[in-house]
Scaffold this motif. Structure first.
Motif, PDB file in Angstrom:
ATOM      1  N   GLU A  13      54.800  -2.190  17.524  1.00  0.00           N
ATOM      2  CA  GLU A  13      55.425  -3.478  17.225  1.00  0.00           C
ATOM      3  C   GLU A  13      54.854  -4.634  18.032  1.00  0.00           C
ATOM      4  O   GLU A  13      54.858  -5.767  17.566  1.00  0.00           O
ATOM      5  CB  GLU A  13      56.935  -3.397  17.475  1.00  0.00           C
ATOM      6  N   ARG A  14      54.394  -4.341  19.256  1.00  0.00           N
ATOM      7  CA  ARG A  14      53.975  -5.434  20.142  1.00  0.00           C
ATOM      8  C   ARG A  14      52.545  -5.299  20.634  1.00  0.00           C
ATOM      9  O   ARG A  14      52.040  -6.202  21.311  1.00  0.00           O
ATOM     10  CB  ARG A  14      54.901  -5.480  21.364  1.00  0.00           C
ATOM     11  N   GLY A  15      51.933  -4.145  20.372  1.00  0.00           N
ATOM     12  CA  GLY A  15      50.570  -3.927  20.847  1.00  0.00           C
ATOM     13  C   GLY A  15      50.490  -3.605  22.328  1.00  0.00           C
ATOM     14  O   GLY A  15      49.439  -3.763  22.941  1.00  0.00           O
ATOM     15  N   TRP A  16      51.600  -3.147  22.928  1.00  0.00           N
ATOM     16  CA  TRP A  16      51.629  -2.856  24.359  1.00  0.00           C
ATOM     17  C   TRP A  16      51.238  -1.403  24.625  1.00  0.00           C
ATOM     18  O   TRP A  16      51.901  -0.489  24.146  1.00  0.00           O
ATOM     19  CB  TRP A  16      53.014  -3.061  24.935  1.00  0.00           C
ATOM     20  N   PRO A  17      50.205  -1.176  25.423  1.00  0.00           N
ATOM     21  CA  PRO A  17      49.926   0.193  25.867  1.00  0.00           C
ATOM     22  C   PRO A  17      50.926   0.593  26.959  1.00  0.00           C
ATOM     23  O   PRO A  17      51.720  -0.235  27.428  1.00  0.00           O
ATOM     24  CB  PRO A  17      48.502   0.104  26.419  1.00  0.00           C
ATOM     25  N   VAL A  18      50.873   1.836  27.374  1.00  0.00           N
ATOM     26  CA  VAL A  18      51.802   2.333  28.404  1.00  0.00           C
ATOM     27  C   VAL A  18      51.724   1.466  29.657  1.00  0.00           C
ATOM     28  O   VAL A  18      52.751   1.140  30.265  1.00  0.00           O
ATOM     29  CB  VAL A  18      51.510   3.812  28.740  1.00  0.00           C
ATOM     30  N   VAL A  65      53.821  -1.623  29.172  1.00  0.00           N
ATOM     31  CA  VAL A  65      55.251  -1.287  29.215  1.00  0.00           C
ATOM     32  C   VAL A  65      55.673  -1.113  30.670  1.00  0.00           C
ATOM     33  O   VAL A  65      56.701  -1.648  31.102  1.00  0.00           O
ATOM     34  CB  VAL A  65      55.545  -0.004  28.405  1.00  0.00           C
ATOM     35  N   ALA A  66      54.869  -0.379  31.439  1.00  0.00           N
ATOM     36  CA  ALA A  66      55.185  -0.151  32.849  1.00  0.00           C
ATOM     37  C   ALA A  66      55.207  -1.466  33.621  1.00  0.00           C
ATOM     38  O   ALA A  66      56.146  -1.737  34.378  1.00  0.00           O
ATOM     39  CB  ALA A  66      54.174   0.818  33.466  1.00  0.00           C
ATOM     40  N   ALA A  67      54.187  -2.288  33.436  1.00  0.00           N
ATOM     41  CA  ALA A  67      54.108  -3.558  34.171  1.00  0.00           C
ATOM     42  C   ALA A  67      55.278  -4.475  33.835  1.00  0.00           C
ATOM     43  O   ALA A  67      55.895  -5.063  34.730  1.00  0.00           O
ATOM     44  CB  ALA A  67      52.782  -4.257  33.860  1.00  0.00           C
ATOM     45  N   ARG A  68      55.611  -4.584  32.568  1.00  0.00           N
ATOM     46  CA  ARG A  68      56.693  -5.494  32.161  1.00  0.00           C
ATOM     47  C   ARG A  68      58.066  -4.988  32.592  1.00  0.00           C
ATOM     48  O   ARG A  68      58.965  -5.788  32.829  1.00  0.00           O
ATOM     49  CB  ARG A  68      56.666  -5.716  30.656  1.00  0.00           C
ATOM     50  N   SER A  69      58.226  -3.668  32.676  1.00  0.00           N
ATOM     51  CA  SER A  69      59.538  -3.117  33.045  1.00  0.00           C
ATOM     52  C   SER A  69      59.683  -2.914  34.545  1.00  0.00           C
ATOM     53  O   SER A  69      60.791  -2.666  35.023  1.00  0.00           O
ATOM     54  CB  SER A  69      59.773  -1.782  32.327  1.00  0.00           C
ATOM     55  N   THR A  95      55.689   7.000  36.828  1.00  0.00           N
ATOM     56  CA  THR A  95      57.060   7.332  36.441  1.00  0.00           C
ATOM     57  C   THR A  95      57.171   7.405  34.916  1.00  0.00           C
ATOM     58  O   THR A  95      57.768   8.337  34.377  1.00  0.00           O
ATOM     59  CB  THR A  95      58.053   6.310  37.008  1.00  0.00           C
ATOM     60  N   VAL A  96      56.582   6.435  34.221  1.00  0.00           N
ATOM     61  CA  VAL A  96      56.621   6.455  32.763  1.00  0.00           C
ATOM     62  C   VAL A  96      55.958   7.735  32.248  1.00  0.00           C
ATOM     63  O   VAL A  96      56.489   8.403  31.358  1.00  0.00           O
ATOM     64  CB  VAL A  96      55.959   5.203  32.152  1.00  0.00           C
ATOM     65  N   PHE A  97      54.824   8.117  32.841  1.00  0.00           N
ATOM     66  CA  PHE A  97      54.152   9.338  32.404  1.00  0.00           C
ATOM     67  C   PHE A  97      54.976  10.587  32.734  1.00  0.00           C
ATOM     68  O   PHE A  97      54.996  11.542  31.949  1.00  0.00           O
ATOM     69  CB  PHE A  97      52.743   9.435  32.986  1.00  0.00           C
ATOM     70  N   ARG A  98      55.682  10.582  33.873  1.00  0.00           N
ATOM     71  CA  ARG A  98      56.579  11.712  34.180  1.00  0.00           C
ATOM     72  C   ARG A  98      57.702  11.781  33.157  1.00  0.00           C
ATOM     73  O   ARG A  98      58.066  12.867  32.692  1.00  0.00           O
ATOM     74  CB  ARG A  98      57.160  11.583  35.591  1.00  0.00           C
ATOM     75  N   TRP A  99      58.259  10.629  32.798  1.00  0.00           N
ATOM     76  CA  TRP A  99      59.309  10.605  31.780  1.00  0.00           C
ATOM     77  C   TRP A  99      58.766  11.113  30.451  1.00  0.00           C
ATOM     78  O   TRP A  99      59.425  11.868  29.745  1.00  0.00           O
ATOM     79  CB  TRP A  99      59.857   9.195  31.597  1.00  0.00           C
ATOM     80  N   LEU A 100      57.547  10.684  30.094  1.00  0.00           N
ATOM     81  CA  LEU A 100      56.942  11.112  28.826  1.00  0.00           C
ATOM     82  C   LEU A 100      56.736  12.615  28.762  1.00  0.00           C
ATOM     83  O   LEU A 100      56.860  13.225  27.710  1.00  0.00           O
ATOM     84  CB  LEU A 100      55.591  10.409  28.616  1.00  0.00           C
ATOM     85  N   SER A 101      56.400  13.198  29.896  1.00  0.00           N
ATOM     86  CA  SER A 101      56.117  14.636  29.916  1.00  0.00           C
ATOM     87  C   SER A 101      57.361  15.475  30.196  1.00  0.00           C
ATOM     88  O   SER A 101      57.302  16.703  30.128  1.00  0.00           O
ATOM     89  CB  SER A 101      55.046  14.940  30.959  1.00  0.00           C
ATOM     90  N   GLY A 102      58.468  14.826  30.539  1.00  0.00           N
ATOM     91  CA  GLY A 102      59.681  15.571  30.894  1.00  0.00           C
ATOM     92  C   GLY A 102      59.551  16.228  32.254  1.00  0.00           C
ATOM     93  O   GLY A 102      60.239  17.200  32.561  1.00  0.00           O
ATOM     94  N   ASP A 103      58.672  15.688  33.084  1.00  0.00           N
ATOM     95  CA  ASP A 103      58.376  16.266  34.395  1.00  0.00           C
ATOM     96  C   ASP A 103      59.233  15.609  35.475  1.00  0.00           C
ATOM     97  O   ASP A 103      58.747  14.854  36.304  1.00  0.00           O
ATOM     98  CB  ASP A 103      56.887  16.078  34.700  1.00  0.00           C
TER      99      ASP A 103
END
Length: 166
Positions: A54-59, A62-66, A72-80
């Motif tokens: 929707e916005r053209g934002w890579p991971v 998303v991390a920088a804006r949030s 952390t985002v990658f840990r959340w993505l992997s369920g780690d």
């Protein structure tokens, strides 16, 4: 593409996980069952994919804006993770992506294993055929980005109309 206001936008993740089953106080909750990890990973994956589509934002964006680190985002993505993600991080992640916090909390708090599972809703076969056709159209590489955006916007509008009616 200009951003729509939060009142007009409902991301794909909100549409697919729109029921809020409860909350969290953000405290360390100890070890979580794999189902919570998988559900939250699925939630984050859908949210990140929606941000990209929707916005053209890579991971990284998303991390920088949030304010949530990429790792952390990658840990959340992997369920780690072994403890509930920190509520302030989840809150800002959701706020930046215009996803209601309740959707994330629902993913983090799956129903107990002994809870009765709801029976699947009865659907009209012709409706299922239409839904399958929409999925196929979205997955078809020949579908233009403009057509995909139009389909998503229409689905979001229908989901908003449904949530207001119900």
């Amino acid at each position: 593409m200009p951003d729509r206001s939060a009142g007009q936008r409902r991301s794909a993740i909100e549409v697919s996980l729109s029921v809020d089953h409860g909350g969290s106080d953000g405290q360390d909750m100890g070890e979580m069952p794999a189902t919570a990890q998988a559900a939250f990973a699925r939630f984050v994956r859908h949210a990140v994919e929606a941000a990209r589509d929707e916005r053209g934002w890579p991971v990284a964006e998303v991390a920088a804006r949030s304010g949530v680190s990429r790792s952390t985002v990658f840990r959340w993505l992997s369920g780690d993770w072994q403890h509930h993600p920190e509520l302030p991080k989840v809150r800002t992640f959701c706020a930046v992506l215009d996803v209601p916090l309740g959707v994330a909390l629902r993913a983090l708090t799956p129903p107990p294993a002994d809870a009765p599972q709801p029976s699947p809703p009865r659907t009209d076969p012709s409706v299922e055929a239409h839904i399958a056709a929409i999925r196929d159209r979205l997955a078809d590489p020949r579908t233009s980005a403009a057509d995909r955006q139009h389909i998503r916007a229409t689905l979001q509008m229908l989901a908003l109309a449904e949530s207001r009616a119900g």
